[in-house]
Design a protein around this motif. Structure first.
Motif, mmCIF file in Angstrom:
data_model
loop_
_atom_site.group_PDB
_atom_site.id
_atom_site.type_symbol
_atom_site.label_atom_id
_atom_site.label_comp_id
_atom_site.label_asym_id
_atom_site.label_seq_id
_atom_site.Cartn_x
_atom_site.Cartn_y
_atom_site.Cartn_z
ATOM 1 N N VAL A 1 -5.784 4.364 1.472
ATOM 2 C CA VAL A 1 -5.520 4.007 2.786
ATOM 3 C C VAL A 1 -5.687 5.339 3.731
ATOM 4 O O VAL A 1 -6.078 5.261 4.909
ATOM 5 C CB VAL A 1 -3.926 3.642 2.970
ATOM 6 C CG1 VAL A 1 -3.767 3.556 4.469
ATOM 7 C CG2 VAL A 1 -3.617 2.350 2.133
ATOM 8 N N TYR B 1 0.957 -1.081 -0.108
ATOM 9 C CA TYR B 1 -0.108 -0.030 -0.072
ATOM 10 C C TYR B 1 0.817 1.405 0.086
ATOM 11 O O TYR B 1 0.288 2.337 0.340
ATOM 12 C CB TYR B 1 -0.960 0.035 1.363
ATOM 13 C CG TYR B 1 -1.843 -1.072 1.147
ATOM 14 C CD1 TYR B 1 -2.971 -1.356 0.294
ATOM 15 C CD2 TYR B 1 -1.910 -2.000 2.198
ATOM 16 C CE1 TYR B 1 -3.802 -2.331 0.306
ATOM 17 C CE2 TYR B 1 -2.959 -3.148 2.263
ATOM 18 C CZ TYR B 1 -3.544 -3.039 1.455
ATOM 19 O OH TYR B 1 -4.534 -4.335 1.396
ATOM 20 N N VAL C 1 1.330 6.449 1.393
ATOM 21 C CA VAL C 1 0.690 5.583 1.092
ATOM 22 C C VAL C 1 -0.424 5.777 -0.020
ATOM 23 O O VAL C 1 -0.671 6.824 -0.584
ATOM 24 C CB VAL C 1 -0.306 5.203 2.577
ATOM 25 C CG1 VAL C 1 0.500 4.751 3.634
ATOM 26 C CG2 VAL C 1 -1.156 6.569 2.630
ATOM 27 N N GLU C 2 -0.990 4.536 -0.413
ATOM 28 C CA GLU C 2 -2.056 4.733 -1.684
ATOM 29 C C GLU C 2 -3.151 5.600 -0.933
ATOM 30 O O GLU C 2 -3.542 5.475 0.258
ATOM 31 C CB GLU C 2 -2.281 3.175 -2.067
ATOM 32 C CG GLU C 2 -1.562 2.396 -2.555
ATOM 33 C CD GLU C 2 -1.026 2.953 -4.209
ATOM 34 O OE1 GLU C 2 -1.887 3.992 -4.546
ATOM 35 O OE2 GLU C 2 0.016 2.537 -4.506
ATOM 36 N N SER D 1 -5.317 -2.744 4.663
ATOM 37 C CA SER D 1 -4.382 -1.920 5.276
ATOM 38 C C SER D 1 -4.549 -1.315 6.607
ATOM 39 O O SER D 1 -3.231 -1.041 7.188
ATOM 40 C CB SER D 1 -4.360 -0.809 4.060
ATOM 41 O OG SER D 1 -5.474 0.194 4.320
ATOM 42 N N ALA E 1 -8.733 -1.846 -0.300
ATOM 43 C CA ALA E 1 -7.504 -1.424 0.657
ATOM 44 C C ALA E 1 -8.127 -1.784 2.145
ATOM 45 O O ALA E 1 -7.222 -1.378 3.016
ATOM 46 C CB ALA E 1 -7.250 -0.094 0.488
#
Length: 254
Positions: free
Chosen positions: A74, A60, A70-71, A108, A105
């Protein structure tokens, strides 16, 4: 001062990834009060900087402008769990994330938050709201069992394309939540009237409400909407008005 292995998360990460923050700001980062990040090896708390000792899975994490972030899903999920919905709605509106990508996600943050808190946040993200008032009304519709709604639904009216806040396509009914910031100016008012006229000519019945109307008189707005819906889409349960307000605020789960 900044740890080289720290990973940006939260609002600063979203701005770094191209999000235009909610509200009016001279610079996008002016909307970020505290820069948040995490590290696997250390925690730091200084003025306007917080680094947590967290362990978000590596899949992530990505790079942006030479920094680890982070993506966006997240960060959005973290803000949703915290109840910072203005930022979550903006990320959805601007297409930075989708309910589906956020659901993918969910693991995460599973090490940090309970399954119930993550599921609750994802359920509200799935309402696909582009503003906090839309989210609040979406919670109401879900709670009373009104169905057939398409949030932020694109339609064509003549040679124009419009996004309807809450569209009921079977009934050709749209509920619009008009805030003062956009619709309260002279230009905004004229645009709203032309929009309504075009939709009316194309067979749409537009119900104009406001955030204040929804928050102060939720039952009235629900009854008004219900009077325009087919029987199969009407409410299945009812609640006292004080409970409806708590549902809108997210205090009482729906």
């Amino acid at each position: 001062m900044w740890h080289q292995n720290a990973v940006l998360i939260g609002k600063a990460a979203l701005v770094m990834q191209g999000l235009k923050p909610p509200g009016e700001h001279l610079h996008d980062f002016d909307a970020v009060k505290d820069i948040e990040a995490y590290s696997r090896t250390r925690s730091i708390e200084r003025e306007e900087i917080r680094v947590y000792r967290w362990r978000v899975p590596r899949r992530y994490v990505t790079q942006r402008h030479g920094m680890w972030v982070v993506e966006p899903e997240v960060s959005v999920l973290l803000l949703a769990i915290r109840g910072d919905w203005a930022w979550v709605c903006e990320a959805l509106r601007q297409g930075l994330v989708s309910p589906e990508s956020c659901r993918d996600a969910r693991s995460s943050l599973s090490w940090r938050f309970s399954r119930q808190r993550i599921a609750s946040a994802l359920a509200d993200i799935n309402l696909r709201s582009w503003s906090v008032p839309e989210l609040e009304f979406g919670r109401l519709l879900r709670a009373v069992g009104i169905t057939g709604v398409k949030p932020n639904h694109a339609v064509r009216a003549g040679d124009r394309r419009y996004i309807l806040d809450k569209a009921f396509e079977a009934e050709r009914v749209a509920l619009e939540i008009d805030g003062r910031m956009i619709h309260g100016t002279a230009e905004g008012y004229e645009n709203t009237m032309m929009r309504s006229a075009n939709l009316d000519r194309s067979g749409w019945k537009v119900l104009h409400t406001t955030p204040t109307m929804i928050r102060q008189h939720p039952q009235f707005v629900l009854d008004w909407l219900t009077s325009h819906l087919h029987r199969r889409h009407r409410p299945r349960v009812t609640f006292p008005e004080h409970i409806l307000r708590q549902i809108m605020a997210g205090v009482v789960p729906a």
